[in-house]
Enzyme design. Structure first.
Site, PDB file in Angstrom:
ATOM      1  CG  ASP A 160      -2.008   1.008   1.185  1.00 49.05           C
ATOM      2  OD1 ASP A 160      -2.115   1.716   0.157  1.00 49.05           O
ATOM      3  OD2 ASP A 160      -2.753   1.124   2.174  1.00 49.05           O
ATOM      4  CG  ASP A 215      -3.488   3.843  -3.505  1.00 50.15           C
ATOM      5  OD1 ASP A 215      -4.317   3.007  -3.895  1.00 50.15           O
ATOM      6  OD2 ASP A 215      -3.726   4.644  -2.586  1.00 50.15           O
ATOM      7  CD  GLU A 216      -5.525  -0.910  -1.561  1.00 48.37           C
ATOM      8  OE1 GLU A 216      -5.178  -1.657  -0.621  1.00 48.37           O
ATOM      9  OE2 GLU A 216      -6.569  -0.230  -1.550  1.00 48.37           O
TER      10      GLU A 216
END
Length: 345
Positions: A8, A102-103
């Site tokens: 993350d 983003d993850e």
């Protein structure tokens, strides 16, 4: 035994903006919400100290933090950096399940090296090759625990739950850390003396189903750390979407509209990577406070904000006064095989 890593990126959009404009460092920054009626897409850690968070209306964020610096979203830039990060993932495994820009989940089960060491190396390469952006990681035998663990030492840290540690980890875990347990559900559990997963484990499946319905059976497994989902890599994407789960349920169309608009922008920006695909329909998903859900869909070939507004209103009419805990918007793609068959005909 599987070795799953959840990576993350830390305050991804805000961190990129700070990298691009170093004068922002050390100051409270909110990304998104070009006007007081908009909402924040994210907030950096300085802003979070004041209570600012993603999906919060800008006017509320400014009340909490009058010195908040607002920056417009730049999804093209974020998507470019996200591709950099995914390329780093690809050096270690091809079993990658992106959850957003983003993850992502990574399955490193096939590698003999320690998963914690691999996660540390991945994070180091991200930091070196993206100009100082940091990532946090959770390492565990399954996806649920890995995702929980990635929050444990944020920012720029990692936490591992080994197979032999799962039982003790879950027994001490607050129930509100489990996916799907929001403030209202946590309050309901607390009212019967349940604050930790260990306390929830006292109930058998029959009692869980009696108290919480179908969700109770899933909760029985989750509170024990049971999650058999595999890391899924889509070969041909059937859809593209983004979702937002709210900390507090939203109770009106007026609350939902400003949250939806930046989500539509994110989907539109992400579609640039799929220029070879044709859109079949626009889709809006809504999950209510009681965990039931509904989907509104319309055949259309491009991202149209007006149609998403209509889909939002259509889904909201089915709420029957229930608060909304999750909103998702996206598109479904045409099947390339259908297109080829039409050409043959």
């Amino acid at each position: 035994m599987r070795k799953i890593v959840h990576i993350d990126m830390d305050c991804f959009y805000a961190a990129i903006e700070e990298r691009e404009n170093p004068s922002l460092k050390g100051k409270p920054v909110g990304v998104g919400g070009s006007s007081r009626r908009g909402v924040l897409t994210t907030a950096n850690y300085e802003a979070r100290k004041y209570g600012c968070r993603s999906a919060m209306p800008v006017f509320k964020a400014l009340e909490l933090c009058p010195q908040l610096i607002l920056v417009r979203t730049r999804f093209d830039l974020y998507r470019t950096v996200s591709a950099q990060v995914r390329a780093i993932f690809g050096r270690f495994t091809d079993k990658i399940e992106p959850l957003s820009l983003d993850e992502a989940y990574l399955d490193l089960s096939h590698l003999n090296t320690s998963a914690a060491a691999l996660a540390r190396e991945i994070r180091t390469q991200i930091k070196e090759e993206t100009g100082g952006l940091t990532a946090s990681a959770g390492i565990a035998p399954n996806k649920m625990i890995a995702k929980i663990a990635s929050d444990w030492r944020k920012p720029d840290g990692q936490f591992e739950v080994k197979p032999e540690e799962v039982d003790a980890f879950m027994k001490a875990l607050p129930v509100r850390r489990i996916w799907g347990v929001g403030g209202k559900m946590a309050g309901k559990l607390e009212s019967i003396g349940i604050r930790t997963c260990g306390e929830l484990q006292q109930f058998d499946k029959i009692e869980m189903a009696r108290r919480f319905g179908r969700w109770g059976l899933e909760l029985w497994e989750l509170c024990r750390g049971i999650d058999i989902r595999e890391v899924r890599t889509e070969r041909i994407r059937k859809s593209l979407s983004t979702e937002n789960t709210f900390r507090e349920n939203l109770h009106s169309l007026a609350d939902l509209r400003p949250v939806m608009h930046p989500m539509i922008e994110e989907v539109a920006a992400d579609l640039v990577r799929h220029e070879d695909r044709q859109i079949r329909s626009l889709v809006l998903k809504m999950k209510f406070a009681d965990f039931t859900r509904t989907t509104a869909e319309r055949a259309h070939t491009w991202v149209d904000k007006e149609i998403f507004e209509e889909l939002l209103a259509e889904a909201w009419q089915r709420s029957e006064g229930r608060g909304v805990r999750l909103l998702g918007v996206g598109v479904r793609f045409r099947d390339p095989e259908d297109h080829r068959q039409m050409e043959l005909l």
